[in-house]
Design a protein around this motif. Sequence first.
Motif, PDB file in Angstrom:
ATOM      1  N   ASP A  59       0.815  -1.215   0.000  1.00  0.00           N
ATOM      2  CA  ASP A  59       0.000   0.000   0.000  1.00  0.00           C
ATOM      3  C   ASP A  59       0.844   1.257   0.000  1.00  0.00           C
ATOM      4  OD1 ASP A  59       0.971  -0.299   2.558  1.00  0.00           O
ATOM      5  OD2 ASP A  59      -0.821   0.520   3.526  1.00  0.00           O
TER       6      ASP A  59
ATOM      7  N   GLU B   8       2.225   0.615 -10.105  1.00  0.00           N
ATOM      8  CA  GLU B   8       2.002   1.570 -11.194  1.00  0.00           C
ATOM      9  C   GLU B   8       3.261   2.347 -11.551  1.00  0.00           C
ATOM     10  OE1 GLU B   8      -2.661   2.662 -10.373  1.00  0.00           O
ATOM     11  OE2 GLU B   8      -1.134   3.694  -9.210  1.00  0.00           O
TER      12      GLU B   8
ATOM     13  N   LEU C 196      -3.576  -7.699   0.126  1.00  0.00           N
ATOM     14  CA  LEU C 196      -4.218  -7.468  -1.164  1.00  0.00           C
ATOM     15  C   LEU C 196      -4.589  -8.807  -1.780  1.00  0.00           C
ATOM     16  CD1 LEU C 196      -5.032  -5.434  -3.316  1.00  0.00           C
ATOM     17  CD2 LEU C 196      -2.740  -5.630  -4.260  1.00  0.00           C
TER      18      LEU C 196
ATOM     19  N   GLN D   4      -7.438  -9.055  -3.987  1.00  0.00           N
ATOM     20  CA  GLN D   4      -8.255  -8.864  -5.177  1.00  0.00           C
ATOM     21  C   GLN D   4      -7.401  -9.036  -6.429  1.00  0.00           C
ATOM     22  OE1 GLN D   4     -11.545  -8.457  -5.103  1.00  0.00           O
ATOM     23  NE2 GLN D   4     -11.477  -8.608  -2.871  1.00  0.00           N
ATOM     24  N   ARG D   5      -7.452 -10.194  -7.012  1.00  0.00           N
ATOM     25  CA  ARG D   5      -6.590 -10.477  -8.155  1.00  0.00           C
ATOM     26  C   ARG D   5      -6.894  -9.555  -9.338  1.00  0.00           C
ATOM     27  NH1 ARG D   5      -3.715 -15.154  -7.756  1.00  0.00           N
ATOM     28  NH2 ARG D   5      -3.487 -15.281 -10.016  1.00  0.00           N
ATOM     29  N   ASP D   6      -8.151  -9.185  -9.493  1.00  0.00           N
ATOM     30  CA  ASP D   6      -8.484  -8.280 -10.588  1.00  0.00           C
ATOM     31  C   ASP D   6      -7.803  -6.928 -10.415  1.00  0.00           C
ATOM     32  OD1 ASP D   6     -10.015 -10.151 -11.854  1.00  0.00           O
ATOM     33  OD2 ASP D   6     -11.932  -9.382 -11.108  1.00  0.00           O
ATOM     34  N   GLN D   7      -7.732  -6.456  -9.180  1.00  0.00           N
ATOM     35  CA  GLN D   7      -7.069  -5.182  -8.928  1.00  0.00           C
ATOM     36  C   GLN D   7      -5.579  -5.280  -9.226  1.00  0.00           C
ATOM     37  OE1 GLN D   7      -7.670  -3.623  -5.003  1.00  0.00           O
ATOM     38  NE2 GLN D   7      -6.327  -1.865  -5.328  1.00  0.00           N
ATOM     39  N   VAL D   8      -4.972  -6.387  -8.800  1.00  0.00           N
ATOM     40  CA  VAL D   8      -3.554  -6.597  -9.086  1.00  0.00           C
ATOM     41  C   VAL D   8      -3.326  -6.654 -10.588  1.00  0.00           C
ATOM     42  CG1 VAL D   8      -1.628  -8.208  -8.852  1.00  0.00           C
ATOM     43  CG2 VAL D   8      -3.123  -7.771  -6.903  1.00  0.00           C
ATOM     44  N   ARG D   9      -4.193  -7.390 -11.273  1.00  0.00           N
ATOM     45  CA  ARG D   9      -4.053  -7.535 -12.723  1.00  0.00           C
ATOM     46  C   ARG D   9      -4.137  -6.176 -13.414  1.00  0.00           C
ATOM     47  NH1 ARG D   9      -7.646 -10.822 -13.023  1.00  0.00           N
ATOM     48  NH2 ARG D   9      -6.427 -12.736 -12.810  1.00  0.00           N
ATOM     49  N   GLN D  10      -5.051  -5.319 -12.935  1.00  0.00           N
ATOM     50  CA  GLN D  10      -5.211  -4.003 -13.546  1.00  0.00           C
ATOM     51  C   GLN D  10      -3.978  -3.127 -13.320  1.00  0.00           C
ATOM     52  OE1 GLN D  10      -7.437  -2.684 -15.595  1.00  0.00           O
ATOM     53  NE2 GLN D  10      -6.237  -0.791 -15.607  1.00  0.00           N
ATOM     54  N   THR D  11      -3.422  -3.154 -12.109  1.00  0.00           N
ATOM     55  CA  THR D  11      -2.251  -2.324 -11.842  1.00  0.00           C
ATOM     56  C   THR D  11      -1.044  -2.798 -12.644  1.00  0.00           C
ATOM     57  OG1 THR D  11      -1.783  -3.635  -9.850  1.00  0.00           O
ATOM     58  CG2 THR D  11      -2.981  -1.584  -9.551  1.00  0.00           C
TER      59      THR D  11
ATOM     60  N   GLN E 172      -1.584  -1.693 -16.197  1.00  0.00           N
ATOM     61  CA  GLN E 172      -1.332  -0.277 -16.383  1.00  0.00           C
ATOM     62  C   GLN E 172       0.158   0.023 -16.452  1.00  0.00           C
ATOM     63  OE1 GLN E 172      -3.797   2.057 -16.839  1.00  0.00           O
ATOM     64  NE2 GLN E 172      -2.057   3.321 -17.461  1.00  0.00           N
TER      65      GLN E 172
END
Length: 330
Positions: free
Chosen positions: A178, A245, A288, A290-297, A300
């Motif tokens: 974080d 990011e 953390l 949330q795999r979708d959140q990790v995938r998005q970061t 990006q």
Amino acid sequence: MRSRLIAPLAMALMMALPLGVAPLTATAQQLKPLDHIVAVVNEGAIMYSELESRVARARDQLSKRGVTPPSNAALEQQVLDRMIVEEIQLQMARDANLSVDDTELNRTVRGIAENNGMSLEQFADSLEADGLTLAAVREDVRRELLMRQLQQRRVASRVTVSEREVDRYLEQQGANDDVRYRLSHIMIALPQSPSQAQIDDARAKIEGLRRQLENGADFASLAAAESDGGQALNGGDLGWRAGAEIPSIFTDAVPSLDVGEVSAPIRSPSGFHLVKLADREGGQGRNLTQRDQVRQTLFQRKANDEMEVWLQEIRAGAYIDNRLNESSAS
């Protein structure tokens, strides 16, 4: 997966909107220099009047951020370089028959107004008070949306994130997932397949800029005058970034920097870089999951890296005749 490949429109567009031009008297029209072409880009052209409008806007934006603008010649070249890349992208969008429907356009313009705490009517009144028109702003929004479509097609299609990469990220981040960093950036670009002389010149320039910073030069002002990075006219400010990011070329350097410290020169395929850690926050640790959140970061971060490469490619493949120095000398 859709990516966020450009800065939020609310900020980007306010920097890209054309300045209002008051009606000219006959005498003023006689004194105004004749308009002329400052750059030819493939079959398109950029006019001096367009450039000067954007230069004035960039200077005003830098001043509002507390950044001392560079010399007019340096600022003209910075702005023109960005206008050239924009023109290339807009031509590519037209060739690909991309379009923005009125529903999406209206929704985006309304969103910009709301982000500024105004209704659409209040936003139009505010623009008019600044010498702008809502119609002109809509056209700027349309161009930004076209470029975003193009970037999503050409850049996002190159990027993939595997489940193994998500697993590795979760393992590596641990208690520090974080932490957020506020970064600033200076880049000295290299062409594709640079010669050794070009590499040596770029390295010497970035080292010279590093010495200026060590001697007390202001990072933001130096970025506005010298950087080839996309945020040069924002003083090199990359904003707040989560660890995932951060551009991959900076991931080794940034965590070890103290707040206010500037990295040693960093080499990448696109050029040489200096990164400054302006601030840091977080680091208390959180789980953390949330795999979708990790995938998005992760997506990006990869997209940001790929964007730099793609922009160099499309510029290298375009016919560009930069006449700015010729017009300045005449």
